[in-house]
Motif scaffolding. Structure first.
Motif, PDB file in Angstrom:
ATOM      1  N   HIS A  34       0.811  -1.215   0.000  1.00  0.00           N
ATOM      2  CA  HIS A  34       0.000   0.000   0.000  1.00  0.00           C
ATOM      3  C   HIS A  34       0.850   1.272   0.000  1.00  0.00           C
ATOM      4  O   HIS A  34       0.303   2.375   0.053  1.00  0.00           O
ATOM      5  N   TRP A  35       2.174   1.097  -0.058  1.00  0.00           N
ATOM      6  CA  TRP A  35       3.053   2.253   0.094  1.00  0.00           C
ATOM      7  C   TRP A  35       3.989   2.344  -1.104  1.00  0.00           C
ATOM      8  O   TRP A  35       4.895   1.520  -1.266  1.00  0.00           O
ATOM      9  N   ARG A  36       3.803   3.361  -1.951  1.00  0.00           N
ATOM     10  CA  ARG A  36       4.698   3.592  -3.075  1.00  0.00           C
ATOM     11  C   ARG A  36       4.495   5.004  -3.606  1.00  0.00           C
ATOM     12  O   ARG A  36       3.399   5.556  -3.521  1.00  0.00           O
ATOM     13  N   ASP A  37       5.547   5.579  -4.148  1.00  0.00           N
ATOM     14  CA  ASP A  37       5.495   6.915  -4.729  1.00  0.00           C
ATOM     15  C   ASP A  37       5.550   6.776  -6.249  1.00  0.00           C
ATOM     16  O   ASP A  37       6.596   6.447  -6.816  1.00  0.00           O
ATOM     17  N   GLY A  38       4.437   7.007  -6.909  1.00  0.00           N
ATOM     18  CA  GLY A  38       4.352   6.813  -8.345  1.00  0.00           C
ATOM     19  C   GLY A  38       5.266   7.719  -9.136  1.00  0.00           C
ATOM     20  O   GLY A  38       5.814   7.325 -10.169  1.00  0.00           O
ATOM     21  N   GLU A  39       5.465   8.953  -8.665  1.00  0.00           N
ATOM     22  CA  GLU A  39       6.329   9.894  -9.380  1.00  0.00           C
ATOM     23  C   GLU A  39       7.756   9.361  -9.485  1.00  0.00           C
ATOM     24  O   GLU A  39       8.382   9.408 -10.552  1.00  0.00           O
ATOM     25  N   VAL A  40       8.279   8.834  -8.390  1.00  0.00           N
ATOM     26  CA  VAL A  40       9.630   8.280  -8.385  1.00  0.00           C
ATOM     27  C   VAL A  40       9.725   7.074  -9.311  1.00  0.00           C
ATOM     28  O   VAL A  40      10.639   6.968 -10.140  1.00  0.00           O
ATOM     29  N   LYS A  80       7.468   4.983   5.662  1.00  0.00           N
ATOM     30  CA  LYS A  80       6.778   3.835   5.075  1.00  0.00           C
ATOM     31  C   LYS A  80       6.668   3.978   3.559  1.00  0.00           C
ATOM     32  O   LYS A  80       6.814   3.013   2.816  1.00  0.00           O
ATOM     33  N   LEU A  81       6.420   5.205   3.097  1.00  0.00           N
ATOM     34  CA  LEU A  81       6.309   5.457   1.666  1.00  0.00           C
ATOM     35  C   LEU A  81       7.665   5.283   0.987  1.00  0.00           C
ATOM     36  O   LEU A  81       7.766   4.699  -0.097  1.00  0.00           O
ATOM     37  N   VAL A 119      12.546 -10.558   7.074  1.00  0.00           N
ATOM     38  CA  VAL A 119      11.915  -9.463   6.329  1.00  0.00           C
ATOM     39  C   VAL A 119      10.808  -8.825   7.163  1.00  0.00           C
ATOM     40  O   VAL A 119      10.697  -7.599   7.262  1.00  0.00           O
ATOM     41  N   ARG A 120       9.979  -9.656   7.780  1.00  0.00           N
ATOM     42  CA  ARG A 120       8.881  -9.134   8.600  1.00  0.00           C
ATOM     43  C   ARG A 120       9.423  -8.371   9.815  1.00  0.00           C
ATOM     44  O   ARG A 120       8.846  -7.361  10.228  1.00  0.00           O
ATOM     45  N   ALA A 121      10.526  -8.849  10.379  1.00  0.00           N
ATOM     46  CA  ALA A 121      11.112  -8.170  11.533  1.00  0.00           C
ATOM     47  C   ALA A 121      11.609  -6.781  11.142  1.00  0.00           C
ATOM     48  O   ALA A 121      11.388  -5.794  11.857  1.00  0.00           O
ATOM     49  N   GLY A 122      12.304  -6.686  10.003  1.00  0.00           N
ATOM     50  CA  GLY A 122      12.781  -5.389   9.541  1.00  0.00           C
ATOM     51  C   GLY A 122      11.637  -4.434   9.257  1.00  0.00           C
ATOM     52  O   GLY A 122      11.692  -3.248   9.607  1.00  0.00           O
ATOM     53  N   ALA A 123      10.568  -4.950   8.628  1.00  0.00           N
ATOM     54  CA  ALA A 123       9.409  -4.114   8.314  1.00  0.00           C
ATOM     55  C   ALA A 123       8.717  -3.629   9.584  1.00  0.00           C
ATOM     56  O   ALA A 123       8.255  -2.488   9.655  1.00  0.00           O
TER      57      ALA A 123
END
Length: 258
Positions: A75-81, A173-174, A219-223
């Motif tokens: 759910h987290w992403r920057d489309g412009e980048v 998060k983004l 991976v889950r721990a880092g997140a």
């Protein structure tokens, strides 16, 4: 150990334990907790096995880590980048594939390390002299292309992505979700030329399969840590990781060249 020695690349307990440590650290990085950890994977494993074999075992694990990270950060992403940097990275990967035979891994690591340290120094000094790095969308074409190239030839694309995106000061998060998607696509595209090199043999794939539970847990721990980290903590931490990565890359490059 009979099963391991017959079906996997692990021929001793030390190979198993060092590989588990390496996968755990890389998984924390893939979850979002510091890009420096990702650089430790192959060097650590190279203490107990040939570097080429270490990279071969780690590649399928990285792909599964990418899949887990994509789900966690979906759910987290920057489309412009991404609209700028992903097409640019494809150009860089193609250039890296074409130039692989004449490109020095050590030289690329040294150059990327110097650039990363210069970026971190400018960011630090900018707080005092008012010239901190600024986010310029069009520069994504340059840094995206170089990130794709260096990721292919030396697995060192992270600092170039950070140089472009960190000045945008995204929500942690983004930023993490955008980074995860960018490198998941880059790693997936790299599979084709790597597979052509014959890296995916039976013992390599079985070894990677055994490592998957630890990969997902780390991976889950880092997140989980990143999701609770405030921007005023995240950005100093991330810039510190840029410095650590830069020093590591410079050290690797100088050691190999001299």
């Amino acid at each position: 150990m009979d099963f391991l020695t017959h079906w996997t690349v692990f021929q001793s307990p030390s190979m198993v334990w060092v590989t588990l440590l390496a996968v755990g650290l890389v998984g924390l990085s893939k979850g979002g907790l510091g890009g420096a950890f990702a650089l430790m994977g192959v060097p650590l494993m190279s203490l107990v096995m040939p570097p080429v074999l270490a990279a071969a075992v780690l590649l399928p694990v990285l792909l599964m880590m990418d899949a887990a990270s994509l789900w966690i950060w979906r759910h987290w992403r920057d489309g412009e980048v991404l609209r700028v940097m992903l097409p640019a990275a494809m150009v860089g990967i193609a250039a890296g594939w074409a130039a692989a035979a004449v490109t020095s891994d050590a030289a690329v690591r040294l150059i990327v390390g110097i650039v990363a340290l210069g970026f971190a120094a400018r960011a630090l000094l900018g707080r005092f002299i008012g010239t901190a790095p600024r986010y310029v969308p069009a520069m994504g074409w340059l840094w995206g292309t170089i990130a794709g190239f260096t990721s292919f030839v030396a697995h060192a694309g992270g600092p170039l992505f950070q140089i472009q995106v960190l000045p945008k000061r995204l929500d942690p998060k983004l930023y993490t979700g955008t980074s995860v998607l960018f490198f998941a696509v880059v790693n997936l595209v790299k599979v084709v030329p790597y597979a052509a090199l014959g890296l995916f043999e039976r013992d390599v794939l079985v070894s990677a399969l055994i490592l998957l539970p630890l990969a997902f847990i780390s991976v889950r721990a880092g997140a989980a840590v990143i999701k609770r980290m405030k921007p005023e903590v995240f950005y100093p931490f991330t810039y510190s990781m840029v410095v650590v990565v830069g020093v590591k890359l410079v050290w690797d490059g100088v050691s190999a060249l001299f």
